[in-house]
Design an enzyme around this catalytic site. Structure first.
Site, PDB file in Angstrom:
ATOM      1  N   HIS A 232      54.474  27.430 113.337  1.00 31.67           N
ATOM      2  CA  HIS A 232      55.571  26.570 112.915  1.00 31.67           C
ATOM      3  C   HIS A 232      56.924  27.275 112.925  1.00 31.67           C
ATOM      4  O   HIS A 232      57.937  26.675 113.257  1.00 31.67           O
ATOM      5  CB  HIS A 232      55.279  26.049 111.503  1.00 31.67           C
ATOM      6  CG  HIS A 232      56.053  24.840 111.120  1.00 31.67           C
ATOM      7  ND1 HIS A 232      55.938  23.642 111.776  1.00 31.67           N
ATOM      8  CD2 HIS A 232      56.956  24.630 110.133  1.00 31.67           C
ATOM      9  CE1 HIS A 232      56.724  22.749 111.213  1.00 31.67           C
ATOM     10  NE2 HIS A 232      57.366  23.323 110.219  1.00 31.67           N
TER      11      HIS A 232
ATOM     12  N   SER B 200      60.681  19.958 112.445  1.00 31.60           N
ATOM     13  CA  SER B 200      59.615  19.600 111.516  1.00 31.60           C
ATOM     14  C   SER B 200      59.840  18.163 111.023  1.00 31.60           C
ATOM     15  O   SER B 200      59.872  17.236 111.826  1.00 31.60           O
ATOM     16  CB  SER B 200      59.542  20.609 110.376  1.00 31.60           C
ATOM     17  OG  SER B 200      58.343  20.497 109.676  1.00 31.60           O
TER      18      SER B 200
ATOM     19  N   ASP C  16      50.555  26.097 115.232  1.00 27.26           N
ATOM     20  CA  ASP C  16      51.304  25.506 114.130  1.00 27.26           C
ATOM     21  C   ASP C  16      50.347  24.896 113.100  1.00 27.26           C
ATOM     22  O   ASP C  16      49.507  24.071 113.441  1.00 27.26           O
ATOM     23  CB  ASP C  16      52.251  24.429 114.668  1.00 27.26           C
ATOM     24  CG  ASP C  16      53.342  24.062 113.677  1.00 27.26           C
ATOM     25  OD1 ASP C  16      53.088  24.110 112.464  1.00 27.26           O
ATOM     26  OD2 ASP C  16      54.453  23.729 114.123  1.00 27.26           O
TER      27      ASP C  16
END
Length: 687
Positions: A657, A537, A622
């Site tokens: 995610h 991330s 995501d």
């Protein structure tokens, strides 16, 4: 090393212009997941990934079985008591998902199954149950379900006596809800359908149509998101609104659900605070009056405006005050000093106060689940890089502790004494000392020949504490050293550590990581030929930055769901999270921030040079970092890089995610990552 069939995305020049600066994005077209050509390209990347890792397939499977074999499959959490019931989460052998249970008053009572997530998940590729909230009379449960992995939950209500579901189905929520004391009224949060920002609080009354739900708060400022919760005292329902730099709360008595929420203290840019209720007062954790590391203030519940706040615990330059937990006779402070967690227990009458003793430099200690207000027992957790997790009940009056559970590591091979952990400090280019926590098997040589995986995150003030992992043993037992670099941008060394790694100081995060890498090489922990980096991330942004800035330091990099197209994303206000993050990265609509972000944005700084071996992962759904960022980054890297090193993009077409939702399925993703590293180290056995 690279075979045939390498995916090459077509180029369709797209002009992006602002501040009299023009950028040409040849892969902008990849941001349309409804376009069949986009899906076709992603599938080509997956085919390519599978082809180039086919020789590791059997090893991945054995790694998966090895990691799974360390996990107690029929495990259960330590029960906690709340409002007359003991709650527990347990797993069945061979099952992916938890079973939520409770027993009335005693663990010897009949078990009630609240939710069997294995049954609920059976028709879904992805499943996540979130935000279970039990009504005050213990008869109803509100809960959220996400089956797409975009963190958009459908909120439902279950009658725990009959097992029936109410017809109420509220779409696009955060998953959580708060009950008023009447057992009929629920407060919940809706998300903006485009940006997914949590922006509206609604009130729902059982037996009425969703269409009749009342909007009680709308957060119109796009830099803020909102949430709702009930104080531990059960007296107030609280609506919070927060941005990176600013907080604001509204309160309503929980037994007056039709009343009006009142502003606790109006927002002031740069003023952060959070509130806890006890007796007839509120306790406020805040950075007011330049309290960079936060302090605790107090105010009467009848006069909550900041003008009435009085200092309760002063600000300390060397201690970050992170949280307060309130009990009837005690309060517990969660602090961080010199990077280490501290738990301080204080009697309200001030007759006694003390710190829990911890004697390791790489441990993690934290307050656990403590919903009961009237108790002498504090539940906390403890682990370290080399010590499995423990759940401990500590009597705050007698100071006796009972280890309720220590994480079992199955398989028969794990012994604590075989692993060594330590904390070391590198000196950054600007002279700043940067700490690292590391762990390795005692037989691993420290002569520069050992492979080393260096991990970091470094954003949002989020600290990666050194924690135990049974999964990581698969690397340690094969000679890897594992390092967490506590770079600026987190809060490991206090709030200033965060401030020095954001906005116009963001580059410190990247240079700290590189300086830590150089230190590890110089001090013979590893060498350039055996050094690997990993982040996900915002930590994936870090990976993209170091790949551009210091590619020769690393043999391989794993970038998981990486935030790499920073300029374009931060200029697109329709993308989830963008506007709420201007205070983290800067607003590129302003020239100063545009130029600075552009100077490090990984996608914008790809150049014709050699890059390390790269494994990049993403999920089609995501919501945090859109799939097209890593897809575009990989496409552009293929066009520019001058080496024949591996460049692999693995796209999970079913998830978002957080990756796979099952407890074992997620291990398959880790097995892929570890196989990538071990293959580069020639540590995969011949099949």
């Amino acid at each position: 090393m690279i075979g045939t069939g390498k995916p090459l995305a077509k180029k369709i020049p797209h002009k992006l212009e602002i501040h009299d600066d023009i950028r040409i994005d040849n892969y902008y077209w990849l941001n349309d997941r409804e376009n069949p050509e986009v899906i076709s390209y992603l599938e080509q990347e997956n085919t390519y990934y599978k082809a180039l890792t086919a020789h590791t397939r059997g090893f991945q499977k054995s790694l998966f079985e090895e990691m799974k074999g360390r996990i107690k499959e029929d495990d259960a959490s330590v029960p906690y008591k709340h409002n007359g019931y003991w709650y527990c989460t347990r797993f069945k052998k061979g099952k992916e998902y938890p079973i939520y249970t409770r027993r009335m008053e005693s663990m010897d009572a009949r078990e009630e199954i609240l939710f069997n997530c294995n049954e609920l998940a059976k028709d879904h590729e992805y499943f996540n149950l979130g935000g279970v909230a039990i009504s005050p009379d213990n008869q109803l449960a509100a809960f959220g379900v996400d089956t797409v992995s975009r963190r958009q939950y459908v909120l439902q209500i279950k009658n725990l006596g009959t097992g029936e579901l109410f017809p109420d189905r509220i779409e696009n929520t955060t998953g959580g809800a708060v009950w008023a004391q009447d057992n009929k009224t629920l407060f919940y949060v809706l998300k903006d359908p485009v940006t997914l920002r949590s922006d509206k609080i609604f009130k729902h009354r059982l037996g009425t149509s969703i269409a009749e739900d009342i909007l009680v708060y709308h957060e119109k400022d796009e830099a803020f998101s909102t949430f709702v919760y009930k104080t531990k005292s059960k007296k107030y329902i609280v609506i919070g609104s927060t941005s990176t730099l600013t907080s604001e709360y509204r309160i309503l008595k929980a037994d007056e659900p039709d009343g009006e929420f009142e502003v606790f203290s109006a927002r002031k840019r740069g003023l952060e605070y959070s509130i806890a209720h006890y007796g007839d007062s509120f306790y406020i954790l805040t950075n007011r009056d330049k309290a960079t590391n936060f302090k605790l203030m107090k105010t009467d519940e009848r006069n909550t405006h900041s003008d009435y706040w009085e200092e309760f615990i002063r600000h300390r330059k060397d201690v970050l005050l992170e949280d307060i937990d309130i009990f009837k006779d005690y309060y517990v402070l969660s602090e961080r000093k010199n990077g280490l967690n501290q738990l301080k227990i204080v009697r309200w009458d001030q007759l006694d106060s003390y710190y829990l003793p911890f004697d390791n430099e790489t441990y993690t200690a934290y307050v656990g689940t403590n919903p009961d207000f009237d108790t002498e027992v504090l539940r906390y957790g403890y682990n370290s890089l080399a010590t499995p997790s423990s759940v401990i009940d500590f009597n705050m009056r007698t100071q006796e502790k009972v280890v309720k559970k220590e994480q079992e590591v199955l398989g028969g091979k794990f012994k604590k004494e075989n692993y060594l952990s330590e904390r070391i400090w590198a000196t950054a280019t600007d002279g700043t000392k940067v700490p690292m926590s590391l762990v390795y098997h005692k037989d691993t040589p420290l002569d520069g020949s050992s492979p080393l995986l260096q991990y970091a995150y470094g954003s949002y003030g989020h600290t990666i504490d050194p924690h135990f992992s049974t999964v990581r043993l698969s690397l340690l037992d094969r000679g890897f050293i594992y390092v967490v670099a506590h770079v600026r941008g987190g809060e490991y060394l206090g709030r200033n550590w965060y401030e020095d790694g954001k906005l116009l100081k963001k580059r410190n995060t990247f240079t700290d990581f590189i300086d830590c890498s150089q230190f590890l090489i110089d001090h013979k922990y590893t060498s350039k030929e055996h050094l690997y980096a990993m982040g996900g991330s915002a930590g994936g942004l870090l990976m993209g930055a170091i790949a551009n800035m210091a590619p020769g330091l690393y043999n391989g990099i794993i970038a998981a769901v990486p935030f790499v197209d920073v300029v374009t994303t931060m200029l697109d206000e329709s993308i989830p999270l963008t506007t709420g993050e201007y205070d983290e990265w800067g607003n590129p609509n302003e020239r100063e921030y545009y130029d600075y972000i552009k100077s490090y944005s990984p996608y914008d700084n790809i150049k014709a040079q050699k890059y390390p071996h790269l494994l990049v992962t993403t999920g089609l759904h995501d919501s945090q970092v859109q799939y097209w960022e890593p897809a575009k980054w990989v496409a552009k890297l293929r066009d520019f890089k001058t080496d024949e090193h591996l460049l692999l993009l693995d796209i999970n077409m079913e998830t978002g995610h957080g990756g796979a939702s099952g407890r074992f399925e997620s291990l398959r993703e880790v097995a892929k990552e570890y196989a990538f590293l071990l293959d580069l180290e020639n540590k995969i056995p011949l099949e």
